[in-house]
Design a protein around this motif. Sequence first.
Motif, PDB file in Angstrom:
ATOM      1  N   LEU A 203      -8.126  11.972 -45.863  1.00  0.00           N
ATOM      2  CA  LEU A 203      -7.273  12.011 -44.672  1.00  0.00           C
ATOM      3  C   LEU A 203      -7.252  13.416 -44.063  1.00  0.00           C
ATOM      4  CD1 LEU A 203      -5.436  10.080 -43.070  1.00  0.00           C
ATOM      5  CD2 LEU A 203      -3.525  10.867 -44.452  1.00  0.00           C
ATOM      6  N   ALA A 204      -7.158  14.427 -44.926  1.00  0.00           N
ATOM      7  CA  ALA A 204      -7.123  15.816 -44.447  1.00  0.00           C
ATOM      8  C   ALA A 204      -8.429  16.161 -43.727  1.00  0.00           C
ATOM      9  CB  ALA A 204      -6.872  16.772 -45.611  1.00  0.00           C
ATOM     10  N   ALA A 232       2.138   6.537 -50.400  1.00  0.00           N
ATOM     11  CA  ALA A 232       2.933   6.954 -49.241  1.00  0.00           C
ATOM     12  C   ALA A 232       2.554   6.136 -48.017  1.00  0.00           C
ATOM     13  CB  ALA A 232       2.693   8.437 -48.974  1.00  0.00           C
ATOM     14  N   ASP A 233       3.299   6.355 -46.936  1.00  0.00           N
ATOM     15  CA  ASP A 233       3.010   5.695 -45.662  1.00  0.00           C
ATOM     16  C   ASP A 233       1.875   6.469 -44.986  1.00  0.00           C
ATOM     17  OD1 ASP A 233       3.084   5.124 -42.802  1.00  0.00           O
ATOM     18  OD2 ASP A 233       4.897   3.992 -43.271  1.00  0.00           O
ATOM     19  N   LYS A 234       0.730   5.821 -44.832  1.00  0.00           N
ATOM     20  CA  LYS A 234      -0.458   6.542 -44.388  1.00  0.00           C
ATOM     21  C   LYS A 234      -0.297   7.132 -42.978  1.00  0.00           C
ATOM     22  CE  LYS A 234      -5.418   6.387 -44.201  1.00  0.00           C
ATOM     23  NZ  LYS A 234      -6.647   5.601 -44.286  1.00  0.00           N
ATOM     24  N   ALA A 235       0.245   6.321 -42.062  1.00  0.00           N
ATOM     25  CA  ALA A 235       0.383   6.793 -40.676  1.00  0.00           C
ATOM     26  C   ALA A 235       1.307   8.014 -40.615  1.00  0.00           C
ATOM     27  CB  ALA A 235       0.927   5.673 -39.793  1.00  0.00           C
ATOM     28  N   LEU A 236       2.385   7.977 -41.401  1.00  0.00           N
ATOM     29  CA  LEU A 236       3.334   9.093 -41.384  1.00  0.00           C
ATOM     30  C   LEU A 236       2.739  10.325 -42.040  1.00  0.00           C
ATOM     31  CD1 LEU A 236       6.725   7.308 -42.158  1.00  0.00           C
ATOM     32  CD2 LEU A 236       5.813   8.050 -39.979  1.00  0.00           C
ATOM     33  N   GLN A 239       0.542  12.102 -39.827  1.00  0.00           N
ATOM     34  CA  GLN A 239       1.306  12.950 -38.914  1.00  0.00           C
ATOM     35  C   GLN A 239       1.635  14.295 -39.562  1.00  0.00           C
ATOM     36  OE1 GLN A 239       2.072  11.891 -35.660  1.00  0.00           O
ATOM     37  NE2 GLN A 239       2.484  14.090 -35.512  1.00  0.00           N
ATOM     38  N   VAL A 240       2.006  14.273 -40.854  1.00  0.00           N
ATOM     39  CA  VAL A 240       2.311  15.519 -41.572  1.00  0.00           C
ATOM     40  C   VAL A 240       1.079  16.416 -41.575  1.00  0.00           C
ATOM     41  CG1 VAL A 240       2.879  16.511 -43.820  1.00  0.00           C
ATOM     42  CG2 VAL A 240       4.079  14.466 -43.037  1.00  0.00           C
ATOM     43  N   LEU A 241      -0.073  15.822 -41.926  1.00  0.00           N
ATOM     44  CA  LEU A 241      -1.300  16.618 -41.988  1.00  0.00           C
ATOM     45  C   LEU A 241      -1.711  17.122 -40.604  1.00  0.00           C
ATOM     46  CD1 LEU A 241      -3.320  14.624 -44.661  1.00  0.00           C
ATOM     47  CD2 LEU A 241      -2.273  16.877 -44.901  1.00  0.00           C
ATOM     48  N   VAL A 242      -1.520  16.287 -39.582  1.00  0.00           N
ATOM     49  CA  VAL A 242      -1.836  16.718 -38.215  1.00  0.00           C
ATOM     50  C   VAL A 242      -0.998  17.960 -37.880  1.00  0.00           C
ATOM     51  CG1 VAL A 242      -1.529  16.147 -35.768  1.00  0.00           C
ATOM     52  CG2 VAL A 242      -2.602  14.488 -37.293  1.00  0.00           C
ATOM     53  N   ASN A 243       0.314  17.874 -38.164  1.00  0.00           N
ATOM     54  CA  ASN A 243       1.203  18.983 -37.811  1.00  0.00           C
ATOM     55  C   ASN A 243       0.862  20.257 -38.587  1.00  0.00           C
ATOM     56  OD1 ASN A 243       2.339  17.084 -36.213  1.00  0.00           O
ATOM     57  ND2 ASN A 243       4.357  17.102 -37.153  1.00  0.00           N
TER      58      ASN A 243
END
Lengths: 341, 147
Positions: A203-204, A232-236, A239-243
């Motif tokens: 994902l990263a 974990a919730d993948k979509a959320l 978002q953490v990794l995007v931020n």
Amino acid sequence: MTPAPAAARPPAPPETTGLRERIAGLEAASRATLNILEDFDEEKGKSRQLQRATLNLLEDFAEERRKLQQVQKATVNLLEDMSYERAKLGEAQRALLNILDDVEVERARAERAKALTEAANKELEAFSYSVSHDLRAPLRAISGFVEAVVEDYSPRLDDEGRRYLGLVKENAHKMGQLIDDLLAFSRLGRMEIARTRVDLEELAKEVFEELAALAPGRKLRFSALPVPAALADKALLRQVLVNLLANAVKFTKHRDEAVIEFGCLRGDGGCAYYVGDNGVGFDMQYAGKLFGVFQRLHDVSEFEGTGVGLALACRIVTRHGGRIWAEGKVSEGAKFYFTLP
Amino acid sequence: MNKCGIEIMIVEDNPSDAELVLRVFRKHHLADCCVVLKDGVEALDFLFPESAPGEPAARRLPKVVFLDLKLPRVDGFEVLRRIKSEESTKNIPVVILTSSNQERDIKEAYDLGANSFVSKPIKAEEFNQAVAELTAYWLKLNRLPGQ
């Protein structure tokens, strides 16, 4: 054995033969007497045996009686125990009924709380809906009519006039972004979390590639180290990794080469994932302010952004039951950690 | 009427938004081909006029409807539902053009048969471009039965 009756009464004998006969008769009588005595002894023995047997019998009987008494006592005890047990059972039953009553009360209370929460959520949703709808409309009008002035009346304006209009437009746009970010932030508090197995390393990498595509002029060195998968919730989580990764790209923009790393720090309580960079870093005394909404540690003219990104990341991690924190040093980069239990 | 008839119907209660849309149409010489209605009741009266008994209704059906959702009196969802449930209007493309970008609105609109859902951009350039592109697509590129 019965002595002959003739021996008991001998006939009168002549002198000698008569004496001999009398002695014999006497002897016979004495034998008979002995016999009788012997017989009597025997009878006595038998009678003694009988007595012993009777005694034995009586003894046995007493034993039986004792046993019977014991049984009786045991029975009485048993009955007593039973009534005690029954009383205890009654108590237990009553306790159970009380518990059921309590459960009923608690359930009613929980239902009321749930109804209240749902009502509050609905209200919040209605609020953010109207924020989304009603705050945007005037912004669109500001932006739209400024654009109309620029397009239709530009020749009549001087440079300063055009610059002012540019500023109006820019600020309208920024407010639009603030509204969007704030709405995303408030939606997060109410969203259901759907946990699946998430390969964070993959994902990263994916997120970083997307971000790198948006910064074509930059020299970015990224490495994603192997990390354990998370539930974990993948979509959320995305978002953490995007931020976090977008921040890493943003705050390294003055470096000739940005060095960004995703990995995890293994400790006692599992592992803490991190995103590290060699960017401008921050002063640790402001570390607590990093995750507040609209909090910024850098000049907005130098590093753009609304100040919602880290608050959003924090909210997502917290909603997963995890923790997020940061370490940094001015001009030496920053490292953001988060855990996902 | 005018030379091109009614091709675009805009249902928009916000006069600023309506004017910004019309401004784009003027630039593309389409301003004469559209009708702007301020709420759901006006929209339904336009599409389904009350006819006198024995006289066919004077219908002026547009080629495309740009429909806002949050409207006074009768809202956009109800207008959409009526358009899509009437035989005479169900094939008219309806483009939802709204401030909302809420998932449930998008879902409900499509459930009711919307043909497109567009959140009005705040940035003027994007807004103008969106209106211009939508008009070009639905009026020039898209084909309807019987055209």
